[in-house]
Design an enzyme around this catalytic site. Structure first.
Site, short mmCIF file in Angstrom:
data_model
loop_
_atom_site.label_atom_id
_atom_site.label_comp_id
_atom_site.label_asym_id
_atom_site.label_seq_id
_atom_site.Cartn_x
_atom_site.Cartn_y
_atom_site.Cartn_z
N GLY A 23 0.85 -1.19 0.00
CA GLY A 23 0.00 0.00 0.00
C GLY A 23 0.88 1.23 0.00
N GLU A 24 0.42 2.29 -0.67
CA GLU A 24 1.29 3.46 -0.78
C GLU A 24 0.48 4.75 -0.83
OE1 GLU A 24 5.50 4.33 -2.94
OE2 GLU A 24 4.29 2.65 -3.61
N PHE A 27 3.03 10.17 1.55
CA PHE A 27 4.08 10.28 2.56
C PHE A 27 4.26 9.00 3.37
CE2 PHE A 27 2.08 14.49 2.06
CZ PHE A 27 3.16 15.16 1.51
N ALA A 28 3.56 7.96 3.01
CA ALA A 28 3.66 6.72 3.76
C ALA A 28 3.49 5.54 2.82
CB ALA A 28 2.58 6.67 4.84
N LYS A 29 4.10 4.43 3.22
CA LYS A 29 3.85 3.20 2.46
C LYS A 29 3.74 2.05 3.45
CE LYS A 29 7.48 3.46 -0.27
NZ LYS A 29 8.54 3.11 -1.24
N VAL A 30 3.06 1.00 3.02
CA VAL A 30 2.92 -0.19 3.87
C VAL A 30 3.62 -1.33 3.16
CG1 VAL A 30 1.32 -1.77 5.01
CG2 VAL A 30 0.70 0.64 4.74
N ASP A 139 -11.02 9.29 9.57
CA ASP A 139 -10.75 9.09 8.14
C ASP A 139 -11.20 7.70 7.70
OD1 ASP A 139 -9.79 9.99 5.68
OD2 ASP A 139 -7.84 9.03 5.98
N LYS A 141 -12.74 5.03 5.59
CA LYS A 141 -13.01 4.92 4.15
C LYS A 141 -12.75 3.48 3.74
CE LYS A 141 -8.41 6.76 3.28
NZ LYS A 141 -7.65 7.95 2.95
N ASN A 144 -9.60 1.43 4.43
CA ASN A 144 -9.27 1.13 5.82
C ASN A 144 -10.07 -0.02 6.41
OD1 ASN A 144 -7.35 3.17 5.97
ND2 ASN A 144 -8.89 4.71 6.49
N ASP A 157 -5.62 1.83 10.47
CA ASP A 157 -5.28 3.26 10.50
C ASP A 157 -5.99 4.07 11.57
OD1 ASP A 157 -3.31 3.11 8.69
OD2 ASP A 157 -4.26 4.31 7.14
N THR A 177 -11.56 12.07 -3.59
CA THR A 177 -12.95 12.50 -3.35
C THR A 177 -13.24 12.40 -1.87
OG1 THR A 177 -13.70 10.27 -3.77
CG2 THR A 177 -13.84 11.80 -5.60
#
Lengths: 438, 258
Positions: A23-24, A27-30, A139, A141, A144, A157, A177
C-alpha cells in the site's frame, strides 16, 4: 549468464525483513514484512519522519499511537511495536490478508442486507471500542476496512488520522474525493471525532447495501453541497428500518446525529447483533512509541540491506568432518558425504538466483529465507523425498562459500542430484572453478 | 660409631672380586631383559586400566571400573557400559587390542584409515591425555563427557581451544589459524589464493584478539565464542543424552563382572 535480473538483497529493519509494498500514499507506504526471530508475517507502515516534524504532528501522533497500542480488539488491526530510524518511523501492524471489504462489492455488487448488517456490527464494535479509549479515526473509508482470512472485519489506520489528514488535504482538493467525510469536517467548523466517525460509518453502510455512493458528483462544489445538506436517496430494496437508521446517521448536524449508545438500541441494528468478545491485555508497554518519537539516537534502528552470514575462519574450520564426532555413533557408515561445498566470487543474490534456476528443472521446490534455501524434491526416492538445505556464506570480501547439506532422503540420490545440479550451465556461471583458483 | 660403620662397609666392598662386581652391575640389566622376554611371550599383560585380565590378554572392565568412570563424568554406569560397547567396536576395527589407534579413529570419522588430516591429529591428541599414542577407554569416556549436552560451557570452550592451539603454547596464533584454514580447504577440495587466505585469517584474528597482542589467548577465545556461539556447535553431541538407546542396536553384551 542468463539475462534474468538477480534477486535484490533484502532489507532489514530491526528484527524484520521487509518485503514487497502492499500500500502506498504520498508520505507513507505499507510493506509486507517478516519477523526473522519467529517467522511471523506482519505489515509495516513506514512514515516519513521529516514530514511528521515539518507538520508539527510529533506529539499528537505519539499520543494516538500510544493509545492505539493499548487497543486489543478483534475488529481493529493491532499495533505490535513502533521503531524509528533517522528518517523514518516504522509501525509494525498485524497483517490482514483477506483483502479490502470493498473488493467484495467490486466483485459481487451490493451485499444482502443481513451480510451488510453483520459487517456494520463489526465496524461499530471497533469504532465504539476505540472511542471509549479516546481514539478517533476521522478518516474511515473503504481502504481502511480489511478482511482477515476468516472474513472478520478489521479496521486499520485508527490513530494515524493526524498523519493521514495531512495527506488527504491534497486528495480532497486535487485528485481524491471526500465522499466519506462528514460535512462539519469538510466545512472546517470544528468537530468531534466520534460524531464524524459515525457519519463515515453511515456512508459505508449505504455503499455495502446499495453498491454505490450516497453522495457522488463529478465536481467538488456540487459534492460538498450535497454532503452539507445530506441530500441522498435510498434505493427501493433497502428495508424501511434500514432507511430510517441511515437518515439518523447521515444527519448533517453533528449535534443531533445519532450516537453509538442510541445506535445500539436501534431495531434494525439489533437484529443478530453480538458484542465482540476478547481478552483484555494487561501491562502493554508503550516505551517503544516514546523512544521512536524522541530525539535520542540510542533507540534508532537502521535499515540495512540483508547480507549473507559472514563466516570467520573458525566457523569454516569447525565444519571439518574430523570435528563431527556424530559419525562415531552411526551404525552404518557409507563412504559418501552428506554435504558438499563450492566457492563463488559472484554476488550472493546472484548465487541464490542461480541455485533456484538450477534446482527447479530437476524437480525441486524452492523455499527461500534470507540467504538460506531449502530444496525439496517433488518425487519420492528410496528413502522418501530428497531435501537439501543450502546456505550462502561470506568467507572474505567478494568471496562466498555455498554449503549444500542433505537433510532428508537417500545419500546416493543426493550425490546424483549434486552431479546434475552442479553441471547445469547456470550454476557453472557462478562456481569458481579450480583453474581460476590456481 | 658412624665412622666404624663407614669403614666396615668400605672394607666389605673392597673384598669383592672383579667377577662379583661385574655380576652385581649386570644383575638389574638381566632382570629388565627377563621382564621384556616374559612380556613378549605373554606371561603377563600390561593393561592401562584397573581391570581383570582375561585369557585373551584383554582388559575386562569391572562394575567398579564403570562406577568410577561414571563418578568422574556426566554419564551413568549404564551409559558408561554402552560407551564401552561403542569403544570395543571402534578399537577392534583394525587392531583388536582394546585401544583406539589413530587409523581406527580416522576410519570411524572418514570411512578410510588412509591419508593425513590435521584436524584428526588434533582430535586424537586431545583425546589421548596420557600421550601414549592410543586412546584408552577411560580417556575416551572423559573426552566424550565434554561433548555431553549438559556439560558446562566452559569445558566445551576449553576443549575447543585445545583443539585449535596446535603447538600447545596456550595461544592460538595466526600461523596456526592459517594452517587450519588451508587444511579445511583441502578437505573441501577447494583452493584459495594466498591473499584471500590472509584476509580470512587477518579478519578472524582481528575479531577475536581483544588485547591486541596478535594472537588469541584463552580469555580472548572465551569472549569470542560467547559472541559466536555457533563455533561450539560440534562440541555437543545430542546422542550422548540417550546413549543407551542409540547404541542398543549394537551387540549389547555387558563386559562388567561382579
Amino acid at each position: 549468464m542468463s539475462g534474468k535480473q538477480a534477486a535484490r538483497p533484502r532489507t532489514r529493519v530491526g528484527k524484520y525483513e521487509l518485503g514487497k509494498t502492499i500500500g502506498e500514499g504520498s508520505f507513507a507506504k505499507v510493506k509486507f514484512a517478516k519477523n526473522v526471530e519467529n517467522g511471523n508475517h506482519v505489515a509495516i507502515k513506514i512514515l516519513d519522519r521529516n514530514h511528521v516534524l515539518r507538520h508539527k504532528m510529533m506529539e499528537q501522533l505519539k499520543k494516538e499511537i500510544s493509545a492505539m497500542k493499548m487497543i486489543n480488539h478483534p475488529n481493529v488491526v493491532k499495533i505490535y511495536e513502533v521503531m524509528a530510524s533517522k528518517t523514518k518511523i516504522y509501525i509494525v501492524l498485524e497483517l490482514v490478508n483477506g483483502g479490502e471489504l470493498f473488493n467484495k462489492i467490486a466483485k459481487n455488487g451490493k451485499l444482502k442486507e443481513d451480510e451488510a448488517r453483520r459487517y456494520f456490527h463489526q465496524l461499530i464494535n471497533a469504532v465504539d471500542y476505540c472511542h471509549s479509549r479516546g481514539v478517533y479515526h476521522r478518516d474511515l473509508k473503504p481502504e481502511n476496512l480489511l478482511l482477515d482470512s476468516n472474513g472478520v472485519l478489521k479496521v486499520t489506520d485508527f490513530g494515524l488520522s493526524t498523519y493521514a489528514q495531512q495527506e488527504d488535504e491534497l486528495l480532497r482538493t486535487a485528485c481524491g474525493t471526500p465522499n466519506y467525510v462528514a460535512p462539519e469536517v469538510l466545512n472546517d467548523r470544528g468537530y468531534v471525532g466520534s460524531t464524524s466517525d459515525i457519519w463515515s460509518c453511515g456512508v459505508i453502510l449505504f455503499v455495502l447495501m446499495a453498491g454505490y455512493l450516497p453522495f457522488d458528483e463529478p465536481n467538488h462544489a456540487a459534492l460538498y453541497k450535497k454532503i452539507g445538506r445530506a441530500q441522498f436517496t435510498c434505493p427501493s430494496w433497502f428495508s424501511p428500518e434500514a432507511k430510517k437508521l441511515l437518515k439518523l446517521i447521515l444527519d448533517p448536524n453533528p449535534l443531533t446525529r445519532i450516537k453509538v449508545p442510541e445506535l445500539l438500541e436501534d431495531e434494525w441494528f439489533k437484529k443478530g447483533y453480538k458484542q465482540a468478545t476478547f481478552i483484555m491485555e494487561e501491562d502493554i508497554n508503550v516505551d517503544d512509541v516514546a523512544a521512536a518519537f524522541n530525539d535520542s539516537k540510542e533507540n534508532l534502528v537502521t535499515e540495512r540491506k540483508e547480507k549473507p552470514v559472514s563466516m570467520n575462519a573458525f566457523e569454516l574450520i569447525s565444519r571439518s568432518q574430523s570435528f563431527n564426532l556424530e559419525n562415531l555413533f552411526e551404525k552404518q557408515q557409507g563412504s559418501v558425504k552428506r554435504e558438499t561445498h563450492f566457492t563463488s566470487q559472484r554476488p550472493a543474490n546472484e548465487i541464490m538466483s542461480k541455485i533456484e534456476e538450477a534446482a527447479k528443472p530437476l524437480g525441486f521446490n524452492v523455499h527461500k529465507r534470507n540467504y538460506k534455501m531449502k530444496l525439496q524434491g517433488d518425487k519420492s526416492g528410496r528413502k522418501g523425498h530428497l531435501s537439501v538445505a543450502t546456505e550462502v556464506f561470506e568467507v572474505a570480501p567478494s568471496l562466498h562459500m555455498v554449503e549444500l547439506r542433505k537433510t532428508g532422503g537417500d545419500t546416493l540420490e543426493f550425490h546424483k542430484f549434486y552431479k546434475n545440479f552442479s553441471s547445469s550451465s547456470g550454476l557453472q556461471d557462478v562456481v569458481w572453478h579450480s583453474e581460476e583458483k590456481q | 660409631m658412624s665412622s666404624t660403620i663407614a669403614t666396615d662397609s668400605h672394607g666389605l666392598s673392597d673384598s669383592w672380586t672383579i667377577g662379583e662386581r661385574v655380576c652385581a652391575a649386570l644383575m638389574p640389566l638381566i632382570a629388565v631383559v627377563e621382564v621384556l622376554i616374559l612380556t613378549v611371550t605373554g606371561c603377563f599383560s600390561y593393561c592401562p586400566c584397573i581391570s581383570i585380565i582375561d585369557q585373551n590378554h584383554k582388559c575386562t572392565y569391572t562394575a567398579k571400573d564403570f562406577a568410577i568412570l561414571a563418578d568422574e563424568t556426566r554419564f551413568t554406569v549404564e551409559e558408561v557400559e554402552a560407551l564401552h560397547v561403542l569403544f570395543k567396536r571402534l578399537s577392534s576395527s583394525l587392531i583388536d587390542d582394546d585401544s583406539i589407534h589413530k587409523e581406527e579413529l580416522q576410519l570411524a570419522l572418514f570411512q578410510t584409515p588412509y591419508g593425513k588430516n590435521l584436524f584428526l591429529d588434533r582430535v586424537f591428541d586431545v583425546f589421548d591425555q596420557k600421550r601414549n599414542g592410543v586412546i584408552e577407554f577411560d580417556e575416551f569416556v572423559h573426552a566424550l563427557s565434554v561433548f555431553h549436552p549438559y556439560a558446562p560451557m566452559d569445558e566445551k570452550i576449553d576443549f575447543a581451544f585445545k583443539l585449535y592451539d596446535l603447538r600447545q603454547t596456550g595461544f592460538i596464533e595466526p600461523e596456526e589459524v592459517k594452517l587450519m584454514v588451508v587444511a579445511i580447504l583441502i578437505e573441501f577440495d577447494m583452493n584459495l589464493p594466498d591473499d584471500l587466505l590472509e584476509a580470512i585469517v587477518h579478519k578472524t584474528i582481528a575479531d577475536a584478539d581483544k588485547d591486541n597482542d596478535g594472537k588469541i589467548s584463552r580469555e580472548d577465545w572465551k569472549a569470542f565464542v560467547s559472541r559466536n556461539p555457533s563455533l561450539l556447535i560440534n562440541m555437543t553431541l545430542p546422542y550422548l543424552k540417550d546413549i543407551t538407546s542409540v547404541l542398543s542396536s549394537f551387540v549389547f553384551k555387558t563386559e562388567a563382572k561382579p
